[in-house]
Motif scaffolding. Structure first.
Motif, PDB file in Angstrom:
ATOM      1  N   THR A 190      53.062  42.910  10.961  1.00  0.00           N
ATOM      2  CA  THR A 190      53.029  41.470  10.714  1.00  0.00           C
ATOM      3  C   THR A 190      53.006  40.698  12.012  1.00  0.00           C
ATOM      4  O   THR A 190      53.416  39.556  12.061  1.00  0.00           O
ATOM      5  N   GLU A 191      52.553  41.330  13.077  1.00  0.00           N
ATOM      6  CA  GLU A 191      52.485  40.627  14.348  1.00  0.00           C
ATOM      7  C   GLU A 191      51.509  39.459  14.271  1.00  0.00           C
ATOM      8  O   GLU A 191      50.551  39.466  13.498  1.00  0.00           O
ATOM      9  N   ASP A 192      51.771  38.457  15.106  1.00  0.00           N
ATOM     10  CA  ASP A 192      50.841  37.341  15.187  1.00  0.00           C
ATOM     11  C   ASP A 192      49.503  37.842  15.716  1.00  0.00           C
ATOM     12  O   ASP A 192      49.441  38.798  16.498  1.00  0.00           O
ATOM     13  N   PRO A 193      48.421  37.173  15.323  1.00  0.00           N
ATOM     14  CA  PRO A 193      47.113  37.567  15.854  1.00  0.00           C
ATOM     15  C   PRO A 193      47.098  37.427  17.368  1.00  0.00           C
ATOM     16  O   PRO A 193      47.585  36.448  17.913  1.00  0.00           O
ATOM     17  N   VAL A 194      46.571  38.457  18.048  1.00  0.00           N
ATOM     18  CA  VAL A 194      46.468  38.405  19.502  1.00  0.00           C
ATOM     19  C   VAL A 194      45.103  38.911  19.920  1.00  0.00           C
ATOM     20  O   VAL A 194      44.404  39.576  19.160  1.00  0.00           O
ATOM     21  N   ALA A 195      44.746  38.592  21.134  1.00  0.00           N
ATOM     22  CA  ALA A 195      43.536  39.135  21.736  1.00  0.00           C
ATOM     23  C   ALA A 195      43.898  39.659  23.110  1.00  0.00           C
ATOM     24  O   ALA A 195      44.676  39.040  23.822  1.00  0.00           O
ATOM     25  N   THR A 196      43.382  40.824  23.460  1.00  0.00           N
ATOM     26  CA  THR A 196      43.673  41.393  24.769  1.00  0.00           C
ATOM     27  C   THR A 196      42.386  41.643  25.515  1.00  0.00           C
ATOM     28  O   THR A 196      41.325  41.874  24.916  1.00  0.00           O
ATOM     29  N   ALA A 197      42.463  41.597  26.824  1.00  0.00           N
ATOM     30  CA  ALA A 197      41.313  41.895  27.674  1.00  0.00           C
ATOM     31  C   ALA A 197      41.832  42.515  28.955  1.00  0.00           C
ATOM     32  O   ALA A 197      42.585  41.884  29.690  1.00  0.00           O
ATOM     33  N   ASP A 198      41.482  43.765  29.213  1.00  0.00           N
ATOM     34  CA  ASP A 198      41.929  44.468  30.407  1.00  0.00           C
ATOM     35  C   ASP A 198      40.838  44.458  31.468  1.00  0.00           C
ATOM     36  O   ASP A 198      39.648  44.357  31.157  1.00  0.00           O
ATOM     37  N   GLN A 199      41.252  44.568  32.725  1.00  0.00           N
ATOM     38  CA  GLN A 199      40.310  44.651  33.825  1.00  0.00           C
ATOM     39  C   GLN A 199      40.631  45.878  34.662  1.00  0.00           C
ATOM     40  O   GLN A 199      41.794  46.170  34.926  1.00  0.00           O
ATOM     41  N   SER A 200      39.588  46.589  35.068  1.00  0.00           N
ATOM     42  CA  SER A 200      39.754  47.756  35.922  1.00  0.00           C
ATOM     43  C   SER A 200      39.812  47.302  37.376  1.00  0.00           C
ATOM     44  O   SER A 200      38.939  46.562  37.844  1.00  0.00           O
ATOM     45  N   ILE A 201      40.878  47.698  38.094  1.00  0.00           N
ATOM     46  CA  ILE A 201      41.059  47.293  39.486  1.00  0.00           C
ATOM     47  C   ILE A 201      41.012  48.533  40.365  1.00  0.00           C
ATOM     48  O   ILE A 201      41.729  49.502  40.120  1.00  0.00           O
ATOM     49  N   SER A 202      40.173  48.537  41.390  1.00  0.00           N
ATOM     50  CA  SER A 202      40.078  49.674  42.302  1.00  0.00           C
ATOM     51  C   SER A 202      40.235  49.202  43.739  1.00  0.00           C
ATOM     52  O   SER A 202      39.978  48.036  44.054  1.00  0.00           O
ATOM     53  N   VAL A 203      40.697  50.098  44.598  1.00  0.00           N
ATOM     54  CA  VAL A 203      40.877  49.762  46.006  1.00  0.00           C
ATOM     55  C   VAL A 203      40.604  51.003  46.844  1.00  0.00           C
ATOM     56  O   VAL A 203      40.896  52.129  46.427  1.00  0.00           O
ATOM     57  N   THR A 204      40.035  50.803  48.018  1.00  0.00           N
ATOM     58  CA  THR A 204      39.827  51.882  48.968  1.00  0.00           C
ATOM     59  C   THR A 204      40.694  51.614  50.190  1.00  0.00           C
ATOM     60  O   THR A 204      40.598  50.552  50.807  1.00  0.00           O
ATOM     61  N   VAL A 205      41.575  52.560  50.514  1.00  0.00           N
ATOM     62  CA  VAL A 205      42.442  52.443  51.682  1.00  0.00           C
ATOM     63  C   VAL A 205      41.838  53.258  52.815  1.00  0.00           C
ATOM     64  O   VAL A 205      41.569  54.450  52.659  1.00  0.00           O
ATOM     65  N   THR A 206      41.596  52.631  53.963  1.00  0.00           N
ATOM     66  CA  THR A 206      41.008  53.317  55.097  1.00  0.00           C
ATOM     67  C   THR A 206      42.057  53.572  56.165  1.00  0.00           C
ATOM     68  O   THR A 206      42.974  52.772  56.357  1.00  0.00           O
ATOM     69  N   GLY A 207      41.931  54.694  56.855  1.00  0.00           N
ATOM     70  CA  GLY A 207      42.865  55.036  57.925  1.00  0.00           C
ATOM     71  C   GLY A 207      42.538  54.308  59.215  1.00  0.00           C
ATOM     72  O   GLY A 207      41.396  53.907  59.463  1.00  0.00           O
ATOM     73  N   GLY A 208      43.550  54.140  60.040  1.00  0.00           N
ATOM     74  CA  GLY A 208      43.367  53.517  61.345  1.00  0.00           C
ATOM     75  C   GLY A 208      43.444  54.557  62.452  1.00  0.00           C
ATOM     76  O   GLY A 208      43.049  55.704  62.281  1.00  0.00           O
ATOM     77  N   ALA A 209      43.990  54.146  63.590  1.00  0.00           N
ATOM     78  CA  ALA A 209      44.000  54.994  64.773  1.00  0.00           C
ATOM     79  C   ALA A 209      45.407  55.450  65.125  1.00  0.00           C
ATOM     80  O   ALA A 209      46.402  54.913  64.643  1.00  0.00           O
ATOM     81  N   LEU A 210      45.473  56.455  65.993  1.00  0.00           N
ATOM     82  CA  LEU A 210      46.704  56.879  66.648  1.00  0.00           C
ATOM     83  C   LEU A 210      46.636  56.354  68.071  1.00  0.00           C
ATOM     84  O   LEU A 210      45.725  56.720  68.835  1.00  0.00           O
ATOM     85  N   SER A 211      47.562  55.465  68.425  1.00  0.00           N
ATOM     86  CA  SER A 211      47.444  54.787  69.721  1.00  0.00           C
ATOM     87  C   SER A 211      48.765  54.802  70.472  1.00  0.00           C
ATOM     88  O   SER A 211      49.836  55.005  69.903  1.00  0.00           O
ATOM     89  N   LEU A 212      48.666  54.560  71.797  1.00  0.00           N
ATOM     90  CA  LEU A 212      49.825  54.573  72.688  1.00  0.00           C
ATOM     91  C   LEU A 212      49.772  53.352  73.591  1.00  0.00           C
ATOM     92  O   LEU A 212      48.727  53.042  74.183  1.00  0.00           O
ATOM     93  N   GLU A 213      50.914  52.653  73.692  1.00  0.00           N
ATOM     94  CA  GLU A 213      51.050  51.536  74.619  1.00  0.00           C
ATOM     95  C   GLU A 213      52.334  51.709  75.411  1.00  0.00           C
ATOM     96  O   GLU A 213      53.339  52.214  74.887  1.00  0.00           O
TER      97      GLU A 213
END
Length: 339
Positions: A190-213
């Motif tokens: 007996t839930e109230d009428p609802v509407a749902t909409a999902d979105q696919s989210i993607s991400v690419t993580v890139t590596g950096g450097a090994l550095s010395l100061e």
């Protein structure tokens, strides 16, 4: 003494990962019809209805609707103790209200006595001499006058009856029995009428450097006599690991011989006591003058999974002056290598 950081850094490793949340979809459905009102019918065919008759004893407000009442007869609407068929339901919760301000009892009339014109609620004219009303009734199980609808053997009702100008008239008596308890709410499906909409989210993580100061390129040791020890502090070395591989790293140091206008002091005469503050990072062991930095020695080391982000490595320096050294100025180069 000059300090020169060198490269020899590993090539950065690229880390790519995807974060997928949900599936793309859109869904809508209709819920079932609302539950039917609770309805009671009176002696003249008039009806009294409410959306619910299961009431929280602590109190609730419900909308009560009347239809088909004789518009010439005033009535009271209240919650009262039922005394059986043909009997006036009394007492009523909240007692008598002559102010017209209470929502626990109403006087409904379209032809009230002159003194009650500002107190009553008029009927809605439904035609053919019939009247109706729709009012919000405050319902509770007890009042301060001693009426207790939850007491053993007591049944209370949502009730209409003829007003005091026709107190013996039972034709306006209509009752809806009350059950005391909390409403469990709508059941499954007996839930109230609802509407749902999902979105696919993607991400690419890139590596950096090994550095010395290094925080500076020159260090001055304290003056020391022949056969004594010169001391100082190397400039802080900061390692930044943004590769994302978690493969660890190593920072080592080695010094040249100390050269002067009047002779040399061997590199092995320089010792140090390393420190480090990074997560998962271990400082190198202390090295004493005489067996010192003529060969590469670890300043700090990060094992697998350690040393990510920023790490600071440092060391206290001590140079043992040989007993045969000639007075004068000397300098050397300390080289730090990160790999």
């Amino acid at each position: 003494m000059n300090i020169r950081p060198t490269g020899r850094l590993h090539r950065a490793v690229v880390l790519a990962s995807g974060l997928l949340i949900g599936l793309v979809s859109a869904t809508a459905w209709a819920g079932p019809a609302a539950a039917a009102d609770v309805v009671a019918t009176g002696p003249e065919g008039q009806t009294l209805s409410t959306a619910k008759a299961t009431i929280d004893p602590a109190g609730e407000s419900v909308v009560v609707t009347g239809s088909g009442f004789d518009i010439t007869k005033g009535i009271y609407l209240a919650v009262c103790v039922d005394n059986g068929p043909g009997q006036v339901a009394s007492p009523c919760v909240g007692g008598v209200d002559m102010s017209g301000q209470s929502h626990s009892i109403y006087w409904i009339s379209s032809n009230p006595p002159p003194y009650a014109v500002d107190v009553v609620k008029p009927y809605t004219d439904q035609g053919n001499g019939k009247g109706g009303f729709e009012l919000t009734l405050d319902i509770k199980a007890q009042d301060t006058q001693g009426t207790d609808c939850t007491a053993s053997g007591v049944q209370c009702v949502i009730y209409t009856r003829a007003d005091h100008t026709r107190s013996s008239d039972r034709t306006q008596d209509v009752k809806i029995p009350i059950t005391w308890g909390t409403d469990p709410g709508p059941g499954p499906g007996t839930e109230d009428p609802v509407a749902t909409a999902d979105q696919s989210i993607s991400v690419t993580v890139t590596g950096g450097a090994l550095s010395l100061e290094v925080a500076g390129d020159a260090v001055s040791l304290s003056p020391a006599p022949v056969g004594g020890t010169a001391t100082g502090q190397m400039n802080t070395a900061t390692v930044v690991d943004q590769r994302g591989s978690g493969s660890g790293w190593s920072l080592v140091g080695q010094v040249t011989d100390f050269a002067g206008d009047v002779g040399n002091i061997p590199a092995a005469r320089l010792g140090w006591a390393p420190t480090a503050n990074g997560s998962g990072v271990t400082p190198g062991g202390a090295v004493q003058p005489g067996s010192g930095l003529g060969q590469a020695q670890p300043l700090c080391t990060a094992g697998a999974g350690g040393g990510t982000g920023s790490t600071q490595c440092d060391a206290a320096l001590n140079l043992g002056i040989p007993s045969d050294a000639r007075p004068g100025g000397y300098s050397a180069t300390l080289t730090l290598t990160l790999s």
